[in-house]
Enzyme design. Structure first.
Site, PDB file in Angstrom:
ATOM      1  N   ASN A 115     -69.673 -91.970  11.411  1.00 13.22           N
ATOM      2  CA  ASN A 115     -69.718 -93.438  11.428  1.00 13.22           C
ATOM      3  C   ASN A 115     -69.877 -93.916  12.881  1.00 13.22           C
ATOM      4  OD1 ASN A 115     -68.742 -96.135  11.729  1.00 13.22           O
ATOM      5  ND2 ASN A 115     -67.908 -96.036   9.664  1.00 13.22           N
ATOM      6  N   HIS A 123     -68.320 -97.850  16.067  1.00 14.16           N
ATOM      7  CA  HIS A 123     -67.592 -98.182  17.290  1.00 14.16           C
ATOM      8  C   HIS A 123     -68.375 -97.893  18.563  1.00 14.16           C
ATOM      9  CE1 HIS A 123     -64.540 -99.844  14.939  1.00 14.16           C
ATOM     10  NE2 HIS A 123     -64.421 -98.728  14.240  1.00 14.16           N
ATOM     11  N   ARG A 153     -70.119-106.117  25.986  1.00 13.31           N
ATOM     12  CA  ARG A 153     -70.921-106.739  27.052  1.00 13.31           C
ATOM     13  C   ARG A 153     -72.162-107.445  26.510  1.00 13.31           C
ATOM     14  NH1 ARG A 153     -70.037-104.963  32.535  1.00 13.31           N
ATOM     15  NH2 ARG A 153     -67.790-105.048  32.713  1.00 13.31           N
ATOM     16  N   HIS A 162     -71.211 -99.735   8.998  1.00 14.08           N
ATOM     17  CA  HIS A 162     -70.651-100.834   8.208  1.00 14.08           C
ATOM     18  C   HIS A 162     -71.179-102.152   8.767  1.00 14.08           C
ATOM     19  CE1 HIS A 162     -66.635-102.808   6.635  1.00 14.08           C
ATOM     20  NE2 HIS A 162     -67.717-103.408   6.171  1.00 14.08           N
ATOM     21  N   ARG A 177     -70.527-105.596   8.835  1.00 12.92           N
ATOM     22  CA  ARG A 177     -69.460-106.527   8.441  1.00 12.92           C
ATOM     23  C   ARG A 177     -70.001-107.947   8.417  1.00 12.92           C
ATOM     24  NH1 ARG A 177     -63.916-104.331   8.732  1.00 12.92           N
ATOM     25  NH2 ARG A 177     -63.319-106.469   8.333  1.00 12.92           N
ATOM     26  N   ARG A 227     -69.242-107.865  13.717  1.00 11.57           N
ATOM     27  CA  ARG A 227     -68.471-107.584  14.937  1.00 11.57           C
ATOM     28  C   ARG A 227     -68.911-106.288  15.619  1.00 11.57           C
ATOM     29  NH1 ARG A 227     -62.638-106.146  12.290  1.00 11.57           N
ATOM     30  NH2 ARG A 227     -62.962-108.194  11.394  1.00 11.57           N
ATOM     31  N   GLU A 271     -72.271 -99.190   4.582  1.00 13.76           N
ATOM     32  CA  GLU A 271     -71.018 -99.760   4.056  1.00 13.76           C
ATOM     33  C   GLU A 271     -71.128-101.276   4.085  1.00 13.76           C
ATOM     34  OE1 GLU A 271     -67.814 -98.424   6.438  1.00 13.76           O
ATOM     35  OE2 GLU A 271     -68.019 -96.364   5.824  1.00 13.76           O
ATOM     36  N   THR A 322     -59.484-103.292  10.574  1.00 16.65           N
ATOM     37  CA  THR A 322     -60.371-102.316   9.955  1.00 16.65           C
ATOM     38  C   THR A 322     -60.209-102.470   8.450  1.00 16.65           C
ATOM     39  OG1 THR A 322     -60.931 -99.957   9.803  1.00 16.65           O
ATOM     40  CG2 THR A 322     -58.603-100.486  10.110  1.00 16.65           C
ATOM     41  N   THR A 323     -60.922-101.646   7.665  1.00 17.49           N
ATOM     42  CA  THR A 323     -60.850-101.774   6.211  1.00 17.49           C
ATOM     43  C   THR A 323     -59.497-101.227   5.745  1.00 17.49           C
ATOM     44  OG1 THR A 323     -63.220-101.402   6.251  1.00 17.49           O
ATOM     45  CG2 THR A 323     -62.163-101.378   4.097  1.00 17.49           C
ATOM     46  N   GLU A 367     -65.330 -93.019  -2.832  1.00 11.52           N
ATOM     47  CA  GLU A 367     -64.794 -92.512  -1.562  1.00 11.52           C
ATOM     48  C   GLU A 367     -63.308 -92.851  -1.552  1.00 11.52           C
ATOM     49  OE1 GLU A 367     -67.080 -92.910   2.018  1.00 11.52           O
ATOM     50  OE2 GLU A 367     -65.271 -93.175   3.224  1.00 11.52           O
ATOM     51  N   HIS A 388     -61.451 -92.472   6.311  1.00  7.94           N
ATOM     52  CA  HIS A 388     -60.659 -93.470   7.021  1.00  7.94           C
ATOM     53  C   HIS A 388     -59.483 -92.817   7.738  1.00  7.94           C
ATOM     54  CE1 HIS A 388     -59.129 -97.304   8.337  1.00  7.94           C
ATOM     55  NE2 HIS A 388     -60.262 -97.821   7.931  1.00  7.94           N
ATOM     56  N   GLY A 389     -59.537 -92.931   9.066  1.00  6.20           N
ATOM     57  CA  GLY A 389     -58.428 -92.460   9.899  1.00  6.20           C
ATOM     58  C   GLY A 389     -58.394 -90.957  10.116  1.00  6.20           C
ATOM     59  N   GLY A 447     -65.292 -91.853  11.788  1.00  6.56           N
ATOM     60  CA  GLY A 447     -65.846 -92.616  12.900  1.00  6.56           C
ATOM     61  C   GLY A 447     -64.934 -92.761  14.095  1.00  6.56           C
ATOM     62  N   TYR A 448     -63.936 -93.602  13.954  1.00 10.56           N
ATOM     63  CA  TYR A 448     -63.152 -94.082  15.090  1.00 10.56           C
ATOM     64  C   TYR A 448     -62.633 -92.951  15.988  1.00 10.56           C
ATOM     65  CZ  TYR A 448     -59.759 -96.851  17.664  1.00 10.56           C
ATOM     66  OH  TYR A 448     -59.043 -97.455  18.655  1.00 10.56           O
TER      67      TYR A 448
HETATM   68  N1  PXP Z   1     -65.216 -94.728   5.126  1.00  4.04           N
HETATM   69  C1  PXP Z   1     -65.184 -96.071   4.951  1.00  4.04           C
HETATM   70  C2  PXP Z   1     -65.550 -96.603   3.598  1.00  4.04           C
HETATM   71  C3  PXP Z   1     -64.837 -96.941   6.009  1.00  4.04           C
HETATM   72  O1  PXP Z   1     -64.801 -98.266   5.796  1.00  4.04           O
HETATM   73  C4  PXP Z   1     -64.566 -96.389   7.271  1.00  4.04           C
HETATM   74  C5  PXP Z   1     -64.262 -97.298   8.424  1.00  4.04           C
HETATM   75  O2  PXP Z   1     -65.365 -98.078   8.696  1.00  4.04           O
HETATM   76  C6  PXP Z   1     -64.639 -95.003   7.423  1.00  4.04           C
HETATM   77  C7  PXP Z   1     -64.936 -94.197   6.326  1.00  4.04           C
HETATM   78  C8  PXP Z   1     -64.379 -94.342   8.735  1.00  4.04           C
HETATM   79  O3  PXP Z   1     -63.073 -94.567   9.141  1.00  4.04           O
HETATM   80  P1  PXP Z   1     -62.634 -94.192  10.612  1.00  4.04           P
HETATM   81  O4  PXP Z   1     -63.485 -95.004  11.529  1.00  4.04           O
HETATM   82  O5  PXP Z   1     -61.186 -94.557  10.649  1.00  4.04           O
HETATM   83  O6  PXP Z   1     -62.875 -92.719  10.782  1.00  4.04           O
END
Ligand code: PXP
Length: 264
Positions: free
Chosen positions: A12, A15, A23, A48, A50, A54, A75, A105-106, A156, A199-200, A221-222
């Site tokens: 992902n 970020h 910037r 994603h 949004r 953002r 997403e 975040t989601t 998911e 996620h996470g 992602g993050y």
């Molecule tokens: N899957 C979905 C559906 C998400 O919304 C996100 C966050 O955008 C991720 C995966 C990835 O999560 P993370 O950035 O915490 O790894």
């Protein structure tokens, strides 16, 4: 040793865009990040769009679709505006997520069970357009059963609560969340759904969740974008891939113990 199905890594790149937008310029470019991630072994790219734009912008989605050779997972919230953009972009997959403007975040999964009437036409339109629909949900039986009823091919599982509990050292909560994910993945698979998770996730939680044979894709992602600041994105993808491959070895045994008749 019996083998579990392969486990794909979707990177992902949201970020990278967060940093760019700090910037308001063009750098760092999330499309460049996607190309580096693919070169290093990512199986797909997730982004994603949004409602408040953002991080990822409309033109990023269009460029990702045009410039990457691997599947794009788009997403989005289930709104008419997003549906129009998705149908114009024609990504490989759309992951429908809940969205509240004020959240960082989601934070939770989609309430598929509560909003099935509203979601049904979205899923049908995307299915008809040949876009693979995934529903981002908590590993709860009623959500999973409704996802199958709505003919979404993929779910998911939201791993955020489990990952937070692991990182915070809340062992009992982490174990309860883990059991929920295990049961949810098995239920979803038996209902004919393809199962992804995300996620996470970090290296440790990705390694652990890779042992669940029903799960065939992780979207991360993050953590990876943060790690990339120190070791580079290519190295981060390779290290993540290594963690997932180590965890996946255990999935073969888990797969065999759940399919004693040799069904694959
Ligand atoms: N899957 C979905 C559906 C998400 O919304 C996100 C966050 O955008 C991720 C995966 C990835 O999560 P993370 O950035 O915490 O790894």
């Amino acid at each position: 040793m019996p083998k579990a199905p392969p486990l794909r890594l979707g990177v992902n790149v949201d970020h990278v865009a967060t940093l760019r937008n700090a910037r308001a310029g063009e750098r760092p470019d999330p499309v460049r990040a996607a190309l580096v991630a693919i070169e290093a072994g990512a199986d797909g790219i997730t982004a994603h769009l949004r409602e408040d734009r953002r991080h990822i912008r409309d033109e990023d989605m269009a460029r990702l679709k045009a410039e990457i050779a691997k599947p794009l997972n788009f997403e989005m919230a289930a709104t008419a505006d997003m549906l129009r953009t998705a149908l114009a972009t024609k990504p490989h997959a759309v992951c429908l997520v809940p969205e509240r403007r004020e959240e960082l975040t989601t934070e939770g999964g989609l309430d598929v069970a509560g909003a099935h009437n509203a979601l049904a036409p979205f899923i049908a339109r995307l299915n008809d357009a040949g876009v693979r629909v995934s529903l981002f949900i908590a590993a709860e039986p009623r959500q999973i059963e409704m996802a199958a009823k709505l003919r979404a091919p993929v779910i998911e599982i939201h791993t955020g609560a489990w990952c937070d509990a692991v990182v915070d050292g809340q062992a009992a909560k982490a174990d309860a969340e883990w059991q929920r994910i295990l049961a949810g993945a098995a239920l979803a698979r038996s209902a004919g759904l393809e199962v992804h998770a995300g996620h996470g996730l970090d290296y440790a939680t990705a390694e652990k969740i890779a042992s669940i044979p029903e799960i065939v894709e992780l979207n991360i992602g993050y953590y990876m974008i943060g790690e990339a600041l120190f070791v580079g994105l290519g190295q981060t993808v390779r290290t993540m891939r290594g963690a997932m491959d180590r965890g996946r070895k255990l999935a073969g045994e888990n797969h065999a113990s759940r399919n004693p008749a040799g069904k694959r």
